[in-house]
Design an enzyme around this catalytic site. Sequence first.
Site, PDB file in Angstrom:
ATOM      1  N   ARG A  52      62.351  27.824  76.377  1.00  0.00           N
ATOM      2  CA  ARG A  52      61.659  28.160  75.144  1.00  0.00           C
ATOM      3  C   ARG A  52      61.201  29.615  75.268  1.00  0.00           C
ATOM      4  NH1 ARG A  52      58.036  29.983  77.491  1.00  0.00           N
ATOM      5  NH2 ARG A  52      56.980  30.240  75.525  1.00  0.00           N
ATOM      6  N   ALA A  54      61.251  33.076  72.389  1.00  0.00           N
ATOM      7  CA  ALA A  54      62.312  33.577  71.505  1.00  0.00           C
ATOM      8  C   ALA A  54      63.481  34.258  72.236  1.00  0.00           C
ATOM      9  CB  ALA A  54      61.699  34.493  70.450  1.00  0.00           C
ATOM     10  N   ARG A  95      66.819  25.204  67.003  1.00  0.00           N
ATOM     11  CA  ARG A  95      65.418  25.477  66.635  1.00  0.00           C
ATOM     12  C   ARG A  95      65.432  26.490  65.490  1.00  0.00           C
ATOM     13  NH1 ARG A  95      60.978  26.460  71.091  1.00  0.00           N
ATOM     14  NH2 ARG A  95      59.655  25.676  69.414  1.00  0.00           N
ATOM     15  N   GLN A 200      51.895  25.612  76.697  1.00  0.00           N
ATOM     16  CA  GLN A 200      52.649  26.713  77.330  1.00  0.00           C
ATOM     17  C   GLN A 200      51.720  27.662  78.088  1.00  0.00           C
ATOM     18  OE1 GLN A 200      53.068  25.706  74.203  1.00  0.00           O
ATOM     19  NE2 GLN A 200      55.167  25.902  73.492  1.00  0.00           N
ATOM     20  N   ASP A 241      57.968  35.259  67.340  1.00  0.00           N
ATOM     21  CA  ASP A 241      59.232  34.537  67.159  1.00  0.00           C
ATOM     22  C   ASP A 241      60.052  35.111  66.017  1.00  0.00           C
ATOM     23  OD1 ASP A 241      57.350  32.480  68.546  1.00  0.00           O
ATOM     24  OD2 ASP A 241      59.416  31.861  68.913  1.00  0.00           O
ATOM     25  N   ASN A 251      54.315  33.406  65.241  1.00  0.00           N
ATOM     26  CA  ASN A 251      54.218  33.158  66.683  1.00  0.00           C
ATOM     27  C   ASN A 251      53.587  31.778  66.870  1.00  0.00           C
ATOM     28  OD1 ASN A 251      54.585  34.086  69.456  1.00  0.00           O
ATOM     29  ND2 ASN A 251      52.357  34.151  69.576  1.00  0.00           N
ATOM     30  N   LYS A 252      53.438  31.375  68.096  1.00  0.00           N
ATOM     31  CA  LYS A 252      52.939  30.034  68.429  1.00  0.00           C
ATOM     32  C   LYS A 252      51.689  29.681  67.624  1.00  0.00           C
ATOM     33  CE  LYS A 252      54.386  27.583  70.474  1.00  0.00           C
ATOM     34  NZ  LYS A 252      55.228  26.567  69.816  1.00  0.00           N
TER      35      LYS A 252
END
Length: 349
Positions: A52, A54, A95, A200, A241, A251-252
Site C-alpha cells: 500500500r 501510492a 484500488r 498504518q 494519493d 490522503n489517508k
Amino acid sequence: MTTPNFAIPRSVIWNDESISLLNQQKIPHVTEYLELKTIQDVWEAIQSLKVRGAPAIGITAAFGLALSALQDEAVSLVTFQENIRKNRDYLATSRPTAVNLVWALDRLVNSITHVKSVNEGKTTIVHEAIQVQAEDEAVCRLIGEHALTLFNRGDKVMTICNAGSIATAKYGTALAPFYLAKEKDIDLRVFACETRPVLQGARLTTWELMQADVDVTLITDNMAAHTIKSKGINSIIVGADRIAANGDTANKIGTFNLALLAKAFNIPFYVAAPLSTFDPAIPDGSHIPIEERDAEEVTTIQGVRTAPEGVKVFNPAFDVTPNELISGIITEKGIVTGDYTTEIRNLFS
Ligand code: MRU
C-alpha cells in the site's frame, strides 16, 4: 566521516520472473516477503493492502504488468498489445484513489506503442517497470531534500498514515526528510498518528523509523490536538494519493482533520508527493474517487471484534484536504505554494 549505521527497508523487489513483496499486513510482528508470480497475485496483494502507499502501488502494478507481458504467449504484436491493455484495465481496478496506479500502468502501455515485435515489447515493458521504480527512489530523495529546508534542528513534526520507504521505492515522501536528517545528523522528532482503521501509523511508520533510529513517538488519532498543544508540534507533513489541478489533496482518512488542526494552531501543514501523484486532468478534489473499504476494518482491530454485530459502518479510506489549508506541496521539482492552479500548471509545462 562515518557511514550512518541504520536500515531503510524496501517493499518491492523485482526478480525477473517474480516479485518479492514485503507483506505489510504482517508488519511489525513478522517481516515476510511474499513471492508474486502472476498478475492475479499482484491484484490481490494491492487490494488486500499487502502493499500500500501510492508510489509502491504503482511500482508493484508496473511489475505485475511486466510479469503478464513475460508470460504472454501471443505470436502477433497486435494481440500482445491488446492483451497488455486488458491486463492494464484489470490491474487498474485493484484500488481507486491513488493515481500512481494508473499513471504507472499507462506509462508501460505507452512504452510499447512503437515496438516492432513481441520480444521487443516484452523487453521494453520490463525495462520501463524497472525505470518507474528507480526514478521513484531518486524522486523521493529529492523530495526529502526540499522538505528538509522547511524544518529547524529540534523540530517536532506530526504525520499520519505511512508515507515512508515501504510506501515508495525508498525513503518515502513525507518521511524522506527524516531519513535525510538522520544522514546529516540533524535531530528531528516525529509524532506518528496511529491511523485507524488499519493502523498504518502504529504498525508501519513506527516500525520503519525505529529501524533507522529516527526519534518517533506514537499517539492515537484523537490525541492530535492535545499533542500539538502540549508538546509544541512545529509542523505537520503528510503524503498524498491524488492531487487535483487546484492542489486539493486526497490522503489517508484523518488527514483533513490534521489540516484543520494546523490552521487552528497556526502551524504549517505540508503535503509531500511526487509528480506521479498529481492528476492535472481533474480540476478539484470533488472529482477524486474515494475508496470505501470493508466494514470489518472498523468493527474489528487486528481481527478482534470491537463493535456490535450488525452495526452500520461508514469506512472511507481517504479524505480530501482543500488547497487553502495546505501551506506547501513538496515535489521533486521544489515546493509549490500560493496560487496552486498556476503553480501546478507550471510544474507540468
Ligand atoms: O490505504 P493506504 O495505506 O494505501 O494509504 C496510503 C496513504 O494515504 C499515503 O499517505 C499515501 O499513499 C502516500 S505514500 C508515499
